[in-house]
Design a protein around this motif. Structure first.
Motif, mmCIF file in Angstrom:
data_model
loop_
_atom_site.group_PDB
_atom_site.id
_atom_site.type_symbol
_atom_site.label_atom_id
_atom_site.label_comp_id
_atom_site.label_asym_id
_atom_site.label_seq_id
_atom_site.Cartn_x
_atom_site.Cartn_y
_atom_site.Cartn_z
ATOM 1 N N PHE A 180 7.640 -3.624 -21.075
ATOM 2 C CA PHE A 180 7.304 -2.724 -19.970
ATOM 3 C C PHE A 180 6.170 -1.780 -20.352
ATOM 4 N N GLY A 181 5.221 -2.313 -21.109
ATOM 5 C CA GLY A 181 4.081 -1.512 -21.521
ATOM 6 C C GLY A 181 3.117 -1.239 -20.394
ATOM 7 N N CYS A 182 3.084 -2.127 -19.398
ATOM 8 C CA CYS A 182 2.155 -1.985 -18.272
ATOM 9 C C CYS A 182 2.958 -1.948 -16.971
ATOM 10 N N VAL A 183 3.183 -0.761 -16.469
ATOM 11 C CA VAL A 183 3.918 -0.578 -15.223
ATOM 12 C C VAL A 183 2.995 0.099 -14.217
ATOM 13 N N LYS A 184 2.875 -0.505 -13.045
ATOM 14 C CA LYS A 184 1.996 0.029 -12.004
ATOM 15 C C LYS A 184 2.811 0.723 -10.922
ATOM 16 N N GLU A 185 2.588 2.011 -10.767
ATOM 17 C CA GLU A 185 3.224 2.742 -9.673
ATOM 18 C C GLU A 185 2.387 2.559 -8.412
ATOM 19 N N ILE A 186 3.059 2.366 -7.294
ATOM 20 C CA ILE A 186 2.374 2.057 -6.038
ATOM 21 C C ILE A 186 2.555 3.225 -5.080
ATOM 22 N N PRO A 187 1.524 4.033 -4.882
ATOM 23 C CA PRO A 187 1.665 5.210 -4.016
ATOM 24 C C PRO A 187 1.849 4.826 -2.557
ATOM 25 N N LYS A 188 2.482 5.712 -1.812
ATOM 26 C CA LYS A 188 2.806 5.462 -0.412
ATOM 27 C C LYS A 188 1.564 5.145 0.412
ATOM 28 N N GLU A 189 0.460 5.866 0.134
ATOM 29 C CA GLU A 189 -0.751 5.650 0.948
ATOM 30 C C GLU A 189 -1.331 4.250 0.767
ATOM 31 N N PHE A 190 -0.990 3.569 -0.339
ATOM 32 C CA PHE A 190 -1.389 2.178 -0.523
ATOM 33 C C PHE A 190 -0.284 1.237 -0.058
ATOM 34 N N TYR A 191 0.958 1.554 -0.422
ATOM 35 C CA TYR A 191 2.070 0.652 -0.105
ATOM 36 C C TYR A 191 2.212 0.413 1.397
ATOM 37 N N ASP A 192 2.123 1.472 2.193
ATOM 38 C CA ASP A 192 2.378 1.334 3.629
ATOM 39 C C ASP A 192 1.433 0.341 4.303
ATOM 40 N N PRO A 193 0.103 0.513 4.180
ATOM 41 C CA PRO A 193 -0.774 -0.498 4.807
ATOM 42 C C PRO A 193 -0.693 -1.855 4.116
ATOM 43 N N TYR A 194 -0.546 -1.853 2.782
ATOM 44 C CA TYR A 194 -0.478 -3.126 2.059
ATOM 45 C C TYR A 194 0.733 -3.945 2.508
ATOM 46 N N SER A 195 1.871 -3.293 2.682
ATOM 47 C CA SER A 195 3.080 -4.011 3.091
ATOM 48 C C SER A 195 2.936 -4.587 4.494
ATOM 49 N N ARG A 196 2.102 -3.939 5.332
ATOM 50 C CA ARG A 196 1.893 -4.472 6.680
ATOM 51 C C ARG A 196 1.082 -5.764 6.666
ATOM 52 N N LEU A 197 0.329 -5.988 5.569
ATOM 53 C CA LEU A 197 -0.401 -7.250 5.452
ATOM 54 C C LEU A 197 0.542 -8.433 5.270
ATOM 55 N N PHE A 198 1.782 -8.175 4.836
ATOM 56 C CA PHE A 198 2.759 -9.228 4.625
ATOM 57 C C PHE A 198 3.278 -9.785 5.959
ATOM 58 N N MET A 199 3.016 -9.083 7.037
ATOM 59 C CA MET A 199 3.588 -9.453 8.338
ATOM 60 C C MET A 199 2.639 -10.366 9.098
ATOM 61 N N GLN A 200 3.142 -11.518 9.505
ATOM 62 C CA GLN A 200 2.329 -12.490 10.228
ATOM 63 C C GLN A 200 1.765 -11.897 11.513
ATOM 64 N N GLU A 201 2.534 -11.012 12.150
ATOM 65 C CA GLU A 201 2.082 -10.415 13.412
ATOM 66 C C GLU A 201 0.795 -9.620 13.235
ATOM 67 N N ASN A 202 0.593 -9.032 12.049
ATOM 68 C CA ASN A 202 -0.643 -8.285 11.800
ATOM 69 C C ASN A 202 -1.782 -9.203 11.390
ATOM 70 N N LEU A 203 -1.466 -10.282 10.695
ATOM 71 C CA LEU A 203 -2.489 -11.273 10.371
ATOM 72 C C LEU A 203 -3.010 -11.940 11.642
ATOM 73 N N ASP A 204 -2.137 -12.050 12.645
ATOM 74 C CA ASP A 204 -2.503 -12.721 13.904
ATOM 75 C C ASP A 204 -3.158 -11.776 14.909
ATOM 76 N N ASN A 205 -3.175 -10.487 14.606
ATOM 77 C CA ASN A 205 -3.735 -9.498 15.539
ATOM 78 C C ASN A 205 -5.023 -8.919 14.951
ATOM 79 N N PRO A 206 -6.190 -9.333 15.443
ATOM 80 C CA PRO A 206 -7.466 -8.890 14.859
ATOM 81 C C PRO A 206 -7.625 -7.375 14.792
ATOM 82 N N LYS A 207 -7.159 -6.664 15.825
ATOM 83 C CA LYS A 207 -7.286 -5.201 15.852
ATOM 84 C C LYS A 207 -6.447 -4.574 14.741
ATOM 85 N N ASN A 208 -5.180 -4.989 14.635
ATOM 86 C CA ASN A 208 -4.299 -4.466 13.592
ATOM 87 C C ASN A 208 -4.832 -4.794 12.206
#
Length: 259
Positions: A121-149
């Motif tokens: 566990f020498g290299c552990v990356k903490e993921i701040p909320k301001e990155f996690y929130d939009p990044y996690s939305r990329l996992f959703m097919q509905e956002n990949l299918d919506n050009p505006k989102n």
């Protein structure tokens, strides 16, 4: 130009990997947080016997994952180990908001009972909320299918910039959509087969294609949050481990039972 922040991100992680006192702390935290995940084991760490130059931990009996996959013929065992790895990484990403960002096979052992043993566990990356929130939305097919989102998410993650020329914005929008639609595909299935050579072949082909793309040299490619560096490193390394195991029938949302 504008690349200093990316080098600083790498520099900070390299320095952390030389900090043994930090590694003991991170190791104990990971072991305590993930102890309830089935078929994943951790050594105990001993702070009073550790120092800036020495880490003292339990000796764990097992075979390195890279050696195990060379001879394993038990598909059921491969699936069991793969599910354990998947649940372990997804739990870290979506609940702890921090991941073991060095997922190579030398950091995992397979016990005689068929369990994954995590040992580094020498290299552990903490993921701040301001990155996690939009990044996690990329996992959703509905956002990949919506050009505006999709565009709004790329702007939040600094992949697109408000002042991008139209041609440049279109290029990076299309490139990231193509890459993410493929890479995120397993996350939009109930079960996934990580032994699928076609899927991993497509990832390799796409990477090769964009590495030779002359427009990437023409445009300012210094874009995207610095957090992408180690999150992407984790994801690609993690996918590689799953593919090495040839794990099948992985229940994608199984990790939620640990939340």
């Amino acid at each position: 130009k504008d690349s200093e922040k990316y080098f600083k991100e790498v520099e900070s992680k390299l320095l952390e990997e030389t900090d043994y006192l930090l590694e003991v702390k991170q190791s104990k935290e990971a072991a305590a947080s993930c102890a309830h995940i089935e078929n994943v084991l951790f050594p105990n760490y001993y702070e009073d016997l550790s120092s800036e130059r020495i880490i003292t931990m339990d000796w764990m009996e097992g075979e390195h994952l890279s050696e195990f996959v060379k001879h394993n013929t038990d598909q059921g065992l491969a699936n069991k180990l793969g599910q354990a790895l998947w649940d372990y990484y997804m739990y870290q990403m979506h609940h702890l908001k921090k991941v073991n960002a060095d997922p190579h096979p030398g950091n995992f052992l397979v016990s005689k009972k068929g369990e994954i043993i995590a040992i580094d566990f020498g290299c552990v990356k903490e993921i701040p909320k301001e990155f996690y929130d939009p990044y996690s939305r990329l996992f959703m097919q509905e956002n990949l299918d919506n050009p505006k989102n999709f565009k709004e998410i790329l702007l939040e993650l600094d992949v697109l910039k408000e002042n991008d020329p139209i041609e440049e914005e279109a290029f990076f929008n299309n490139m990231f959509h193509e890459l993410l639609s493929l890479f995120m595909f397993p996350f939009n299935q109930e079960e996934f087969d990580f032994s699928d050579k076609k899927f991993f072949g497509k990832i390799a082909e796409m990477g090769e294609m964009y590495s030779k793309n002359t427009k990437l040299r023409k445009y300012n490619a210094n874009r995207g949050s610095t957090h992408f560096i180690y999150v992407n490193r984790t994801n690609f390394g993690f996918y590689n481990l799953m593919h090495m195991l040839k794990a099948k029938d992985i229940k994608v949302f199984n990790y939620k039972k640990y939340l």
